[in-house]
Design an enzyme around this catalytic site. Structure first.
Site, PDB file in Angstrom:
ATOM      1  N   LYS A  40       0.955  -1.183   0.182  1.00  0.00           N
ATOM      2  CA  LYS A  40       0.083  -0.062  -0.145  1.00  0.00           C
ATOM      3  C   LYS A  40       0.961   1.141  -0.032  1.00  0.00           C
ATOM      4  CE  LYS A  40      -0.323  -0.431   4.916  1.00  0.00           C
ATOM      5  NZ  LYS A  40      -1.091  -0.797   6.204  1.00  0.00           N
ATOM      6  N   TYR A 261      13.848  30.691   8.616  1.00  0.00           N
ATOM      7  CA  TYR A 261      12.501  31.266   8.762  1.00  0.00           C
ATOM      8  C   TYR A 261      12.279  31.316  10.380  1.00  0.00           C
ATOM      9  CZ  TYR A 261      10.802  31.096   4.208  1.00  0.00           C
ATOM     10  OH  TYR A 261      10.582  31.200   2.895  1.00  0.00           O
TER      11      TYR A 261
HETATM   12  C1  LIG Z   1      -0.170  -1.681   6.746  1.00  0.00           C
HETATM   13  C2  LIG Z   1      -1.020  -3.085   7.264  1.00  0.00           C
HETATM   14  C3  LIG Z   1      -0.045  -4.341   7.402  1.00  0.00           C
HETATM   15  C4  LIG Z   1       1.514  -4.082   7.392  1.00  0.00           C
HETATM   16  O1  LIG Z   1       1.815  -3.329   8.534  1.00  0.00           O
HETATM   17  P1  LIG Z   1       3.472  -3.324   8.683  1.00  0.00           P
HETATM   18  O2  LIG Z   1       3.377  -2.786  10.157  1.00  0.00           O
HETATM   19  O3  LIG Z   1       3.922  -2.381   8.108  1.00  0.00           O
HETATM   20  O4  LIG Z   1       3.922  -4.533   8.521  1.00  0.00           O
HETATM   21  C5  LIG Z   1      -0.582  -5.301   7.678  1.00  0.00           C
HETATM   22  N1  LIG Z   1      -2.156  -5.330   7.594  1.00  0.00           N
HETATM   23  C6  LIG Z   1      -2.634  -4.239   7.968  1.00  0.00           C
HETATM   24  C7  LIG Z   1      -4.328  -4.429   8.173  1.00  0.00           C
HETATM   25  C8  LIG Z   1      -2.345  -3.148   7.637  1.00  0.00           C
HETATM   26  O5  LIG Z   1      -3.152  -2.029   7.483  1.00  0.00           O
END
Ligand SMILES: *Cc1c(COP(=O)(O)O)cnc(C)c1O
Length: 372
Positions: A40, A261
């Protein structure tokens, strides 16, 4: 816009060989359980297409994204035997798109289950899905009562082939947190209501909680990309992202000069300041103002003043001028200043550092010895 190496302000090197190494290490820990991958958010900012391709070559067949749009974008890059799973499930009314694009939803609510079931009945075919249970995170998935409601009325999920049941751990990076075992026990209990389905619970950190947490399939993301999975322990994973920013100019300032800044940093003595072409518009978080560090030829240079949109400023008073020529690359994420180190200084987590990585960087992928 295509960035060019010669004129870029920053180079992001992405080591696909390290992704392969990390996948093998996790698969090894999982033994006979399968290792999937969370890709993702463009594989946490590293490039979903490139990452998914090497993971496929390493044997990964389950790829998890959050949004349907992400699945549609990635599908053409993956062979048809790769499962592409959308963790948010279907946006209301978009169920048929999952079939058109060959991807599978996670069903998180009774509504999503009923909508998927309705499509299966209209199509007169069994449709695969993953059903998520909420075991203690209160974010996604069915409550225990809803799971029981389903069991009492199987017509609610008529036509659905529940390939996996799933849940997600809230505190897995903390191995001593009692939540882990509580969620495991709730998951084991709820699982018995779907005896024919496989199960998936562990994210990256969950894999390191022991084999009780492994079930049939794990869904690591962060660990594949080099983020430390266990708080307070040495990181067994290899770093994937390496960031260098270009030094634009240096200047000598007298004592008492404000930098950047808001003049939030003021020189205590005559100092030399280097300006580097990376800023918060590139995901170099503004919370690193007066807290981050860079390395130049191995020497540490503190970030002084506020992070600007396009630049950061470093105190390089104690670094020899030969290392400070305009055009020099300065290490921002490196072996000595890892994603987790940067995150600690920015008061966040490695996940946010990676997913913030900017689009102005020149991206260079390396994959020294691809699998045949
Ligand atoms: C993002 C996510 C993962 C992966 O998690 P990591 O901590 O990056 O290994 C697995 N399951 C779900 C439901 C997630 O949202």
């Amino acid at each position: 816009m295509q960035q060019l190496a010669e004129r870029t302000g920053a180079v992001l090197r992405l080591d696909l060989q390290a992704v392969r190494h990390n996948y093998r290490l996790l698969q090894n820990r999982l033994g006979t359980s399968r290792c999937g991958a969370a890709v993702k958010a463009d594989a946490y900012g590293l490039g979903a297409e490139q990452v998914a391709n090497v993971l496929y070559q390493e044997g990964c067949r389950h790829f998890f994204v959050a949004h349907l749009e992400e699945a549609i974008a990635l599908r053409p890059s993956l062979p048809s035997d790769a499962h592409l799973i959308v963790m948010h499930g279907s946006p209301v009314g978009c169920e048929a798109e999952f079939i058109a694009h060959g991807c599978m939803p996670v069903l998180n609510s009774l509504q999503q289950i009923q909508d998927w079931s309705a499509l299966a009945q209209r199509q007169q075919q069994r449709l695969p899905a993953i059903v998520q249970f909420d075991t203690g995170m209160a974010r996604m998935g069915l409550s225990a009562q809803e799971v029981e409601a389903l069991q009492n009325d199987p017509s609610l999920y008529a036509g659905i082939d529940v390939q996996y049941v799933m849940s997600h751990l809230a505190c897995a990076e903390d191995q001593h947190n009692p939540m882990n075992r509580q969620q495991l026990e709730r998951f084991q209990a709820l699982r018995t209501l779907f005896p024919g389905s496989k199960a998936t619970l562990a994210n990256s950190s969950g894999i390191f909680l022991g084999s009780d947490f492994h079930f049939d399939l794990a869904r690591p993301g962060a660990a594949l990309y080099g983020v430390a999975p266990v708080a307070g322990q040495e990181n067994p994973l290899r770093a994937v992202a390496h960031l260098q920013g270009r030094l634009i100019q240096t200047r000598d300032i007298p004592a008492g000069t404000g930098v950047g800044y808001g003049s939030t940093w003021r020189s205590k003595e005559a100092s030399r300041i280097a300006t580097v072409a990376v800023g918060y518009a590139d995901g170099w978080l503004r919370s690193l103002s007066n807290r981050g560090v860079a390395h130049i030829a191995g020497f540490e240079a503190p970030m002084v003043g506020n992070v600007s949109m396009d630049t950061i400023t470093l105190d390089v008073t104690h670094i020899a001028p030969t290392y400070l020529q305009p055009g020099t690359f300065v290490d921002l994420i490196s072996a000595t200043n890892t994603v987790d180190d940067v995150a600690t200084r920015a008061n966040t987590i490695g996940y946010e550092i990676l997913t913030s990585l900017g689009t102005r960087y020149y991206r260079e992928y390396s994959d020294e010895c691809p699998a045949t």
